[in-house]
Structure formats: C-alpha cells, structure tokens
Design a protein around this motif. Structure first.
Motif, PDB file in Angstrom:
ATOM      1  N   PRO A   1      -4.891   8.447  -2.181  1.00  0.00           N
ATOM      2  CA  PRO A   1      -5.954   7.440  -2.131  1.00  0.00           C
ATOM      3  C   PRO A   1      -6.449   7.243  -0.693  1.00  0.00           C
ATOM      4  O   PRO A   1      -5.710   7.483   0.250  1.00  0.00           O
ATOM      5  N   ALA A   2      -7.706   6.798  -0.584  1.00  0.00           N
ATOM      6  CA  ALA A   2      -8.252   6.545   0.745  1.00  0.00           C
ATOM      7  C   ALA A   2      -9.146   5.324   0.722  1.00  0.00           C
ATOM      8  O   ALA A   2      -9.781   5.029  -0.290  1.00  0.00           O
ATOM      9  N   VAL A   3      -9.180   4.608   1.837  1.00  0.00           N
ATOM     10  CA  VAL A   3     -10.168   3.550   2.000  1.00  0.00           C
ATOM     11  C   VAL A   3     -11.157   3.983   3.071  1.00  0.00           C
ATOM     12  O   VAL A   3     -10.798   4.705   4.004  1.00  0.00           O
TER      13      VAL A   3
ATOM     14  N   GLY B   1      -2.926   5.674   3.431  1.00  0.00           N
ATOM     15  CA  GLY B   1      -2.616   4.678   4.445  1.00  0.00           C
ATOM     16  C   GLY B   1      -1.214   4.105   4.321  1.00  0.00           C
ATOM     17  O   GLY B   1      -0.731   3.880   3.218  1.00  0.00           O
TER      18      GLY B   1
ATOM     19  N   VAL C   1      -9.399   6.333   5.871  1.00  0.00           N
ATOM     20  CA  VAL C   1      -7.948   6.346   6.042  1.00  0.00           C
ATOM     21  C   VAL C   1      -7.318   6.782   4.725  1.00  0.00           C
ATOM     22  O   VAL C   1      -7.378   6.059   3.728  1.00  0.00           O
TER      23      VAL C   1
ATOM     24  N   GLY D   1       0.081  -1.440  -7.119  1.00  0.00           N
ATOM     25  CA  GLY D   1      -0.238  -1.018  -5.761  1.00  0.00           C
ATOM     26  C   GLY D   1      -1.052  -2.087  -5.042  1.00  0.00           C
ATOM     27  O   GLY D   1      -1.903  -2.740  -5.640  1.00  0.00           O
ATOM     28  N   GLY D   2      -0.774  -2.277  -3.767  1.00  0.00           N
ATOM     29  CA  GLY D   2      -1.531  -3.245  -2.967  1.00  0.00           C
ATOM     30  C   GLY D   2      -1.355  -4.652  -3.495  1.00  0.00           C
ATOM     31  O   GLY D   2      -0.245  -5.119  -3.724  1.00  0.00           O
ATOM     32  N   ASP D   3      -2.469  -5.323  -3.698  1.00  0.00           N
ATOM     33  CA  ASP D   3      -2.460  -6.677  -4.276  1.00  0.00           C
ATOM     34  C   ASP D   3      -2.889  -6.572  -5.738  1.00  0.00           C
ATOM     35  O   ASP D   3      -3.839  -5.863  -6.056  1.00  0.00           O
TER      36      ASP D   3
ATOM     37  N   THR E   1      -2.846  -5.826   0.541  1.00  0.00           N
ATOM     38  CA  THR E   1      -3.825  -4.900  -0.008  1.00  0.00           C
ATOM     39  C   THR E   1      -4.117  -3.744   0.941  1.00  0.00           C
ATOM     40  O   THR E   1      -4.116  -3.910   2.166  1.00  0.00           O
ATOM     41  N   SER E   2      -4.379  -2.582   0.355  1.00  0.00           N
ATOM     42  CA  SER E   2      -4.736  -1.416   1.166  1.00  0.00           C
ATOM     43  C   SER E   2      -6.049  -1.655   1.909  1.00  0.00           C
ATOM     44  O   SER E   2      -6.287  -1.057   2.952  1.00  0.00           O
TER      45      SER E   2
ATOM     46  N   LEU F   1     -13.158   0.762  -1.521  1.00  0.00           N
ATOM     47  CA  LEU F   1     -12.013   1.321  -2.247  1.00  0.00           C
ATOM     48  C   LEU F   1     -12.530   2.243  -3.346  1.00  0.00           C
ATOM     49  O   LEU F   1     -13.646   2.026  -3.861  1.00  0.00           O
ATOM     50  N   MET F   2     -11.737   3.198  -3.730  1.00  0.00           N
ATOM     51  CA  MET F   2     -12.095   4.128  -4.810  1.00  0.00           C
ATOM     52  C   MET F   2     -13.442   4.790  -4.531  1.00  0.00           C
ATOM     53  O   MET F   2     -14.224   5.021  -5.451  1.00  0.00           O
TER      54      MET F   2
ATOM     55  N   VAL G   1      -6.668  -7.403  -6.414  1.00  0.00           N
ATOM     56  CA  VAL G   1      -7.745  -6.733  -5.679  1.00  0.00           C
ATOM     57  C   VAL G   1      -7.960  -5.366  -6.331  1.00  0.00           C
ATOM     58  O   VAL G   1      -7.187  -4.436  -6.112  1.00  0.00           O
ATOM     59  N   PHE G   2      -8.958  -5.254  -7.141  1.00  0.00           N
ATOM     60  CA  PHE G   2      -9.269  -4.023  -7.867  1.00  0.00           C
ATOM     61  C   PHE G   2      -8.055  -3.411  -8.550  1.00  0.00           C
ATOM     62  O   PHE G   2      -7.947  -2.197  -8.659  1.00  0.00           O
TER      63      PHE G   2
ATOM     64  N   ARG H   1       1.517   5.447   4.700  1.00  0.00           N
ATOM     65  CA  ARG H   1       2.555   6.395   4.268  1.00  0.00           C
ATOM     66  C   ARG H   1       2.820   7.387   5.399  1.00  0.00           C
ATOM     67  O   ARG H   1       2.000   7.536   6.286  1.00  0.00           O
TER      68      ARG H   1
ATOM     69  N   PRO I   1       0.776  -1.232   0.000  1.00  0.00           N
ATOM     70  CA  PRO I   1       0.000   0.000   0.000  1.00  0.00           C
ATOM     71  C   PRO I   1       0.814   1.293   0.000  1.00  0.00           C
ATOM     72  O   PRO I   1       0.259   2.367  -0.148  1.00  0.00           O
TER      73      PRO I   1
END
Ligand code: SAH
Length: 491
Positions: free
Chosen positions: A225-227, A199, A196, A86-88, A116-117, A169-170, A91-92, A201, A10
């Motif tokens: 980006p945020a979740v 995240g 978040v 980014g992330g996995d 994943t984030s 996400l997104m 996963v999206f 960072r 992430p």
C-alpha cells in the motif's frame, strides 16, 4: 463478551496502542486481514482462534457482508473478539459499517482508534502533514473512485481550490488521472508530491516528484500500500526512518525463539527486516539441585543455564539467591552476567573475551582441591571442565537444559535459498549445524555469514558456510555491530 474494532496501526508493530495490546492479550478470537502485522497476532494467546478475512486488492477472500456476519456470529457466541484493522478503523477502513452491523445485531462493541497511515506514513518519510508557514490544513481523501466519473463523490476541483496538504489513500492505480484532474482545476504543476509505499515497514520507500511530472506519468510503479502526499510539505525531507543503517536489509536470526527477541529488537531498531529462522529450541532437562555449600565456585556459561538453574533448581526447591552466598560466581560474558544480575547475583568474574578459554584464564590457576559447579547445556565443549580439573579443581558438570533441533518455517528457508536475505547470523555452533541440516544444498547462493566468535566461526567453516565477518566482541551487541559493519560497507 464483546467485539473490539482495534486499529492495528500502519505496519510497524510498535505503533499499536496500549489498549489494543491489552485487548489482544485477552482475546478469544482475532479477525484480521492483510494489513495487520504478523507480530501483532502473536500478542493474542496461543489458543485464540485466528480468522483471516483477506482483502488484498483483486483477491477478496471475504466480502464486507461476510466479515460483518462473522463479527456478529462471534460476538453473539459471547466470545471476546478483536477485529484488527489496518491503521485507524474509522479512516477508510469500513470500520463504521462493521460497527453498524454490530449495533443492529445488538452486540456490544468498543472502538480502539489506531494510528492512521494517512499521517504516520508521511511522518516516517519525514513529512509533517501540516507545517507552520507551509500548510494550515490537511485533507485525507480516497483515490479509489474513478476521477473521470460523471458524478464523483470526490470533488477534486474543490480540493484543488482549497490548497493545503492533500493525503490520498488507495490512490496508486489512478494517480496519473488524479494529478491531471488537480492540475486542470488550477493546482500548480510545481506542487510537490511524495509517495510513501509500505510506510513504517522495514521496506518503506519514498519517491518524490511534482504534480506536473506525475500527470505526465512521471512516477515509476509503486508497490502497495502507498499514500500520496500533495502540497508544499511534500518537499520537506526530514528523513530519518529510511536513513537507519540497516534499512532495506534482511538479516536472518538462527537463535532459538526463546532467546531471539533481544537480537531481533536491536536489529529492527537499526532498520533491518529480521527473518527468524530458529534452528534450535531450548528444552528443559530435569535435574536434582546439589547441596551448594560445598562449592567454592559456580560457573555459568549461558543465560539459559542461569534461568534453568534458578527457576527449576533454586526456586523449585524453595530457595533464592542467598543459597549462593558461600560461593564465588563466574559468568562467561555480559549476557550471562545480566541474567544473574536480574536474579540478584553480582558476578565475581567475567573473562576478557567471552569464550570458554578466556574464562578459564580468568579463574584461579591453582584449584587446591576446591569444588566447582558448572550448570550448563547437556552438549557442550569440555574446555572448561577439563581445564579446571587439570588445575586441581573438583569439577561437577550439571546439565540443566538441552538444545534440540527446531523446524524452521519453509517459506523462511526458501527466502534464504532464493538469495533474498543479506546475511545469516550465528550465535553458537549448534545453530550452525542445525541451520546446515535445515537448509540443505544452497547451490550457488552464498549468503554472507556473521558469527559471534571464533568457536562458532570454526564450526561454520567446517559446515561449508565461510564466515564473512566475526564479531570483535563476542556478545549480541558485538554481533549486531558486525552486521552493521558488513552491510554498511556494502552500501
Ligand atoms: N484504515 C487505514 C486505511 C485503509 S484504506 C488507515 O487508517 O491507515 C487502505 C489504504 O491505506 C491503502 O490503499 C493505502 O493508501 C493506505 N495504507 C495502509 N497502510 C499503509 C502503509 N503501511 N503505507 C502506506 N499506505 C498505507
């Protein structure tokens, strides 16, 4: 020979997998986008091709098709390709589409899952996505779709009815609509919600609210980006990351890149964002190793001096630490002593304070004509050789390396000029002078200055960079403690 779709995690570079690091270290081409941490690109060999394929919202540098084609082209050329995602990747991340394109083209590929984030950003905000008694399941869903769309792929009603934890996400742009839709479908207005942003960072930010408040526009603008986490667990606040003493602070490191990693790591572990602005670089100086048996003392004044003396002196001459058997060894401070210990030499003397004056005091008062060798930088103060000579030692200075000016990155210099950093650290006089030259006129901007010791402080004052804090102990640890004191008191 194949393409690896590698999850980059992430943002925190420490969250890359070992397999990911191994593939990067061996890559011939790295294809990356905005979500990949720059530190991860540094893991690839310097000669590897680095291909940016963009993908910031609204600024699509390359379409997904073009990215797929790039991967196929590089794979078909027989290159070892790492596609950092980014992330996995699955996963999206549209990693599935990239894998399909490679499969269709008959190109071998490998998938390296990433952190994943969806789970790690909440974790870094102190939110477990499942928790005994609070949530028995977690659903990860995209908020990218227009929730008002007649036939949406996301069944918000079913998600609301299912309860549990929802990780979106997104979803930042449509958060208000999503919240309204979940409320309309029967989720309670009191349901806790946490967002978040960025995240894992150094500038991670967490905001907490409820579904009801957010549906009314209650959450202030979020950076991306945020979740978004919706559910009872979002009220848990096991915050640890954002509590670290230097979280949200930016610290400039002016040491040479070759030497900066220790300081950098320590500051980052405490939560700081580190801007590396190397103002000097270490350059090898050719030298002839003298016959060592005649020296009663060998005195080291820097870790650089130790490595140059050992690697390009002893090792190059087919010798090892035993060549020092007949001499006593002194080191100016713990960093230098460590460098010697790593090479099998335990020092006989380190001074109380880690400056040349103190080292001089720690050495015998009467030289009795004994010989001293000082392997060190080409340009250095003469306190030690002069002082030892005055005591009757026969002193030989052996220049083994030199520091020259490095050209720091223009964007990093601008960050300082624009007052975007919290403090600048100096570890030697040469870092001060070269920083002064590189930065030019600072105008009204007066960054806080943290210095490693009195000699560096005096130089900084002379260079018009008044010192805010000087390290009590003149070591890297002392410097880090001084940064914490400074930025801690300002909170
Ligand atoms: N494959 C990625 C997700 C890509 S979709 C993964 O597994 O994490 C992009 C979305 O991921 C962003 O809109 C945001 O919702 C989320 N995201 C990615 N990195 C993030 C981070 N560091 N902090 C918070 N959210 C992040």
């Amino acid at each position: 020979m194949s393409v690896a779709l590698v999850g980059a995690g992430p943002g925190d570079p420490g969250l890359l997998t070992l397999r990911g690091a191994e593939l990067l270290a061996d890559a011939e081409a790295v294809v990356y986008d905005r979500l990949a941490a720059p530190a991860l690109l540094d893991l690839a060999p310097p000669g590897a091709e680095r291909i940016f394929v963009g993908k910031a919202p609204g600024d699509v540098a390359m379409t997904q098709d073009a990215i797929n084609q790039t991967l196929v082209r590089l794979g078909a050329a027989g290159k070892r390709v790492v596609r950092l995602k980014g992330g996995d990747p699955f996963v999206f991340g549209r990693g599935g589409e990239e894998a399909q394109a490679l499969e269709r083209a008959g190109i071998e590929f490998e998938v390296v899952p990433g952190i994943t984030s969806a789970i790690s950003a909440p974790a870094y905000a102190g939110i477990p996505v499942t928790h005994r008694g609070l949530s028995t399941h977690v659903t990860v869903v995209t908020g990218h779709e227009d929730p008002a769309k007649e036939r949406s792929d996301v069944d918000w009603e079913a998600l609301a009815a299912a309860g549990g934890t929802l990780v979106i996400l997104m979803g930042v742009a449509r958060l208000e609509e999503i919240a309204a839709r979940l409320l309309a479908a029967g989720r309670s207005g009191d349901t806790p919600l946490a967002a978040v942003a960025r995240g894992t960072r150094p500038d991670q930010q967490t905001r907490r609210s409820t579904l009801g408040e957010v549906a009314e526009g209650g959450l202030p603008a979020l950076s991306s980006p945020a979740v978004i986490v919706v559910g009872e667990v979002a009220a848990l606040d096991l915050s640890w990351f954002e509590k670290r003493p230097l979280h949200g602070r930016t610290v400039v490191v002016t040491r040479a890149r070759e030497q900066s990693s220790g300081l950098r790591r320590r500051l980052e572990t405490l939560g700081a964002r580190v801007v590396e602005l190397p103002t000097i670089q270490i350059e090898d100086l050719p030298f002839e190793l003298p016959e060592l048996t005649g020296y009663a003392w060998i005195v080291f004044t820097s870790a650089n001096g130790v490595s140059a003396f050992f690697e390009r002196g002893l090792t190059a001459s087919g010798l090892d630490a035993r060549a020092l058997a007949g001499s006593k060894v002194a080191a100016i401070g713990p960093g230098t002593a460590d460098a010697l210990a790593q090479r099998g030499v335990i020092v006989d003397v380190t001074p109380e304070r880690f400056v040349a004056e103190s080292l001089l005091e720690a050495l015998p008062a009467d030289g009795r004509g004994e010989r001293v060798l000082i392997p060190r930088a080409e340009q250095a103060r003469d306190v030690l050789p002069d002082g030892l000579a005055a005591r009757g030692f026969g002193v030989d200075v052996l220049p083994v390396y030199r520091t020259t000016r490095a050209e720091p990155d223009a964007a990093d210099l601008d960050a300082v000029r624009n007052g975007e950093v919290d403090c600048v650290t100096f570890t030697s006089s040469s870092t001060v002078w070269n920083f002064r030259d590189a930065i030019g006129d600072l105008g009204d901007v007066t960054p806080d200055v943290v210095s490693i010791g009195p000699v560096t402080s005096a130089t900084a004052e002379q260079a018009g960079l008044p010192v805010t804090v000087e390290a009590a102990e003149h070591t890297i640890d002392g410097l880090v403690a001084a940064v914490c004191d400074l930025l801690g008191t300002k909170r």
